[in-house]
Design a protein around this motif. Structure first.
Motif, PDB file in Angstrom:
ATOM      1  N   GLU A 218      26.826  83.639  69.673  1.00  0.00           N
ATOM      2  CA  GLU A 218      25.829  83.354  68.640  1.00  0.00           C
ATOM      3  C   GLU A 218      25.802  84.470  67.604  1.00  0.00           C
ATOM      4  N   MET A 219      25.510  84.092  66.412  1.00  0.00           N
ATOM      5  CA  MET A 219      25.397  85.060  65.330  1.00  0.00           C
ATOM      6  C   MET A 219      24.455  86.198  65.739  1.00  0.00           C
ATOM      7  N   GLY A 220      24.879  87.414  65.437  1.00  0.00           N
ATOM      8  CA  GLY A 220      24.057  88.575  65.755  1.00  0.00           C
ATOM      9  C   GLY A 220      24.430  89.256  67.061  1.00  0.00           C
ATOM     10  N   GLN A 221      25.215  88.564  67.893  1.00  0.00           N
ATOM     11  CA  GLN A 221      25.625  89.144  69.162  1.00  0.00           C
ATOM     12  C   GLN A 221      26.811  90.078  68.981  1.00  0.00           C
ATOM     13  N   GLU A 222      26.954  90.983  69.932  1.00  0.00           N
ATOM     14  CA  GLU A 222      28.106  91.881  69.954  1.00  0.00           C
ATOM     15  C   GLU A 222      29.274  91.191  70.644  1.00  0.00           C
ATOM     16  N   VAL A 223      30.455  91.366  70.079  1.00  0.00           N
ATOM     17  CA  VAL A 223      31.671  90.781  70.654  1.00  0.00           C
ATOM     18  C   VAL A 223      32.684  91.902  70.860  1.00  0.00           C
ATOM     19  N   THR A 224      33.307  91.926  72.016  1.00  0.00           N
ATOM     20  CA  THR A 224      34.345  92.912  72.301  1.00  0.00           C
ATOM     21  C   THR A 224      35.623  92.202  72.718  1.00  0.00           C
ATOM     22  N   LEU A 225      36.689  92.468  71.973  1.00  0.00           N
ATOM     23  CA  LEU A 225      38.002  91.912  72.274  1.00  0.00           C
ATOM     24  C   LEU A 225      38.859  93.017  72.854  1.00  0.00           C
ATOM     25  N   ARG A 226      39.713  92.639  73.795  1.00  0.00           N
ATOM     26  CA  ARG A 226      40.483  93.639  74.530  1.00  0.00           C
ATOM     27  C   ARG A 226      41.980  93.386  74.433  1.00  0.00           C
ATOM     28  N   CYS A 227      42.741  94.480  74.521  1.00  0.00           N
ATOM     29  CA  CYS A 227      44.187  94.365  74.396  1.00  0.00           C
ATOM     30  C   CYS A 227      44.874  95.413  75.255  1.00  0.00           C
ATOM     31  N   LYS A 228      45.907  94.967  75.964  1.00  0.00           N
ATOM     32  CA  LYS A 228      46.782  95.880  76.702  1.00  0.00           C
ATOM     33  C   LYS A 228      48.175  95.755  76.108  1.00  0.00           C
ATOM     34  N   PRO A 229      48.669  96.817  75.464  1.00  0.00           N
ATOM     35  CA  PRO A 229      49.993  96.722  74.837  1.00  0.00           C
ATOM     36  C   PRO A 229      51.111  96.799  75.867  1.00  0.00           C
ATOM     37  N   ILE A 230      52.316  96.566  75.403  1.00  0.00           N
ATOM     38  CA  ILE A 230      53.492  96.715  76.259  1.00  0.00           C
ATOM     39  C   ILE A 230      53.687  98.192  76.575  1.00  0.00           C
ATOM     40  N   SER A 231      53.938  98.484  77.823  1.00  0.00           N
ATOM     41  CA  SER A 231      54.122  99.863  78.248  1.00  0.00           C
ATOM     42  C   SER A 231      55.272 100.511  77.481  1.00  0.00           C
ATOM     43  N   GLY A 232      54.999 101.703  76.944  1.00  0.00           N
ATOM     44  CA  GLY A 232      56.024 102.415  76.203  1.00  0.00           C
ATOM     45  C   GLY A 232      55.977 102.206  74.707  1.00  0.00           C
ATOM     46  N   HIS A 233      55.238 101.205  74.252  1.00  0.00           N
ATOM     47  CA  HIS A 233      55.088 100.997  72.824  1.00  0.00           C
ATOM     48  C   HIS A 233      54.072 102.003  72.271  1.00  0.00           C
ATOM     49  N   ASP A 234      54.462 102.702  71.194  1.00  0.00           N
ATOM     50  CA  ASP A 234      53.613 103.734  70.624  1.00  0.00           C
ATOM     51  C   ASP A 234      52.642 103.212  69.567  1.00  0.00           C
ATOM     52  N   TYR A 235      52.904 102.004  69.089  1.00  0.00           N
ATOM     53  CA  TYR A 235      52.084 101.449  68.003  1.00  0.00           C
ATOM     54  C   TYR A 235      51.335 100.219  68.502  1.00  0.00           C
ATOM     55  N   LEU A 236      50.074 100.159  68.109  1.00  0.00           N
ATOM     56  CA  LEU A 236      49.256  98.993  68.431  1.00  0.00           C
ATOM     57  C   LEU A 236      48.553  98.538  67.162  1.00  0.00           C
ATOM     58  N   PHE A 237      48.560  97.226  66.945  1.00  0.00           N
ATOM     59  CA  PHE A 237      48.043  96.630  65.707  1.00  0.00           C
ATOM     60  C   PHE A 237      47.024  95.539  66.055  1.00  0.00           C
ATOM     61  N   TRP A 238      45.979  95.464  65.267  1.00  0.00           N
ATOM     62  CA  TRP A 238      45.031  94.351  65.342  1.00  0.00           C
ATOM     63  C   TRP A 238      45.133  93.547  64.047  1.00  0.00           C
ATOM     64  N   TYR A 239      45.360  92.238  64.199  1.00  0.00           N
ATOM     65  CA  TYR A 239      45.407  91.317  63.069  1.00  0.00           C
ATOM     66  C   TYR A 239      44.367  90.223  63.273  1.00  0.00           C
ATOM     67  N   ARG A 240      43.960  89.630  62.158  1.00  0.00           N
ATOM     68  CA  ARG A 240      43.054  88.479  62.191  1.00  0.00           C
ATOM     69  C   ARG A 240      43.713  87.354  61.416  1.00  0.00           C
ATOM     70  N   GLN A 241      43.635  86.132  61.949  1.00  0.00           N
ATOM     71  CA  GLN A 241      44.251  84.999  61.283  1.00  0.00           C
ATOM     72  C   GLN A 241      43.232  83.902  61.010  1.00  0.00           C
ATOM     73  N   THR A 242      43.155  83.480  59.762  1.00  0.00           N
ATOM     74  CA  THR A 242      42.347  82.334  59.360  1.00  0.00           C
ATOM     75  C   THR A 242      43.202  81.419  58.496  1.00  0.00           C
ATOM     76  N   MET A 243      42.781  80.186  58.369  1.00  0.00           N
ATOM     77  CA  MET A 243      43.526  79.244  57.526  1.00  0.00           C
ATOM     78  C   MET A 243      43.551  79.729  56.081  1.00  0.00           C
ATOM     79  N   MET A 244      42.432  80.248  55.632  1.00  0.00           N
ATOM     80  CA  MET A 244      42.316  80.631  54.215  1.00  0.00           C
ATOM     81  C   MET A 244      43.148  81.865  53.876  1.00  0.00           C
ATOM     82  N   ARG A 245      43.139  82.841  54.760  1.00  0.00           N
ATOM     83  CA  ARG A 245      43.710  84.146  54.420  1.00  0.00           C
ATOM     84  C   ARG A 245      44.988  84.478  55.182  1.00  0.00           C
ATOM     85  N   GLY A 246      45.347  83.637  56.130  1.00  0.00           N
ATOM     86  CA  GLY A 246      46.550  83.919  56.899  1.00  0.00           C
ATOM     87  C   GLY A 246      46.324  85.085  57.848  1.00  0.00           C
TER      88      GLY A 246
END
Lengths: 116, 109
Positions: free
Chosen positions: A14-42
């Motif tokens: 619901e609007m106003g709530q806190e949301v936490t998203l989690r990610c475990k990268p591939i072991s040994g990878h030094d770079y981690l990226f967060w992207y967001r995808q929508t129809m409008m903005r790709g």
């Protein structure tokens, strides 16, 4: 390797709530990226880390968004408070390098966030 | 001007057809180039890197024209399984990968 692992796969909140998203990268990878995808903005880059340090957060939409990487195997993206316009698919990706020459980035399956 | 521009399509082609997608990028300092494929409700996956001399991987051929800041992907002998969205991707100094919004391909029998 299990690949990039994201959780949860789906989140409805619901609007106003806190949301936490989690990610475990591939072991040994030094770079981690967060992207967001929508129809409008790709696919839009939100933030990326190198060796757990945030390098570029210019894509983070506003102060409601924050990301951390406390160690090499875990990152979180937090939205507080959430708004309906935050509804999107959030992808985490990891790589050996930023330029990703020859290999590209490996993406997780994404978290589909719906804010009502 | 968007950093990476693609024709969104959709491209509707019959099986066996040859189809080409184009992409332009705005920053001449871009250093690496890719085509990614994204199936419906799935994550993007690397299809192939794009090299200055052009490169081929089976039925797929990628070309890069740095002078015109133009990238292309050619798919020969289209299969039903090629139906997907194809994302043009570039990388420039100091940033992460920048994605186009994608071109949708639908191959029909």
């Amino acid at each position: 390797d299990a690949g990039v692992i994201q959780s949860p796969r789906h989140e409805v909140t619901e609007m106003g709530q806190e949301v936490t998203l989690r990610c475990k990268p591939i072991s040994g990878h030094d770079y981690l990226f967060w992207y967001r995808q929508t129809m409008m903005r790709g696919l839009e880059l939100l933030i990326y880390f190198n060796n757990n340090v945030p390098i570029d957060d210019s894509g983070m939409p506003e102060d409601r968004f924050s990301a951390k990487m406390p160690n090499a195997s875990f990152s979180t993206l937090k939205i507080q408070p959430s708004e309906p316009r935050d509804s999107a698919v959030y992808f985490c990706a990891s790589s050996f390098t930023r330029l990703a020459t020859n290999y590209g980035y490996t993406f997780g399956s994404g978290t589909r966030l719906t804010v009502v | 001007r968007k950093e990476v521009e693609q024709d969104p399509g959709p491209f509707n082609v019959p099986e066996g057809a040859t189809v080409a997608f184009n992409c332009t990028y705005s920053n001449s300092a871009s250093q690496s180039f890719f085509w990614y494929r994204q199936d419906c409700r799935k994550e993007p996956k690397l299809l192939m890197s794009v090299y200055s001399s052009g490169n081929e991987d089976g039925r797929f051929t990628a070309q890069l024209n740095r002078a015109s800041q133009y990238i292309s992907l050619l798919i020969r002998d289209s299969k039903l399984s090629d139906s997907a969205t194809y994302l043009c991707v570039v990388n420039q100094a100091g940033t992460a990968l920048i994605f186009g919004k994608g071109t949708t391909l639908s191959v029909s029998s």
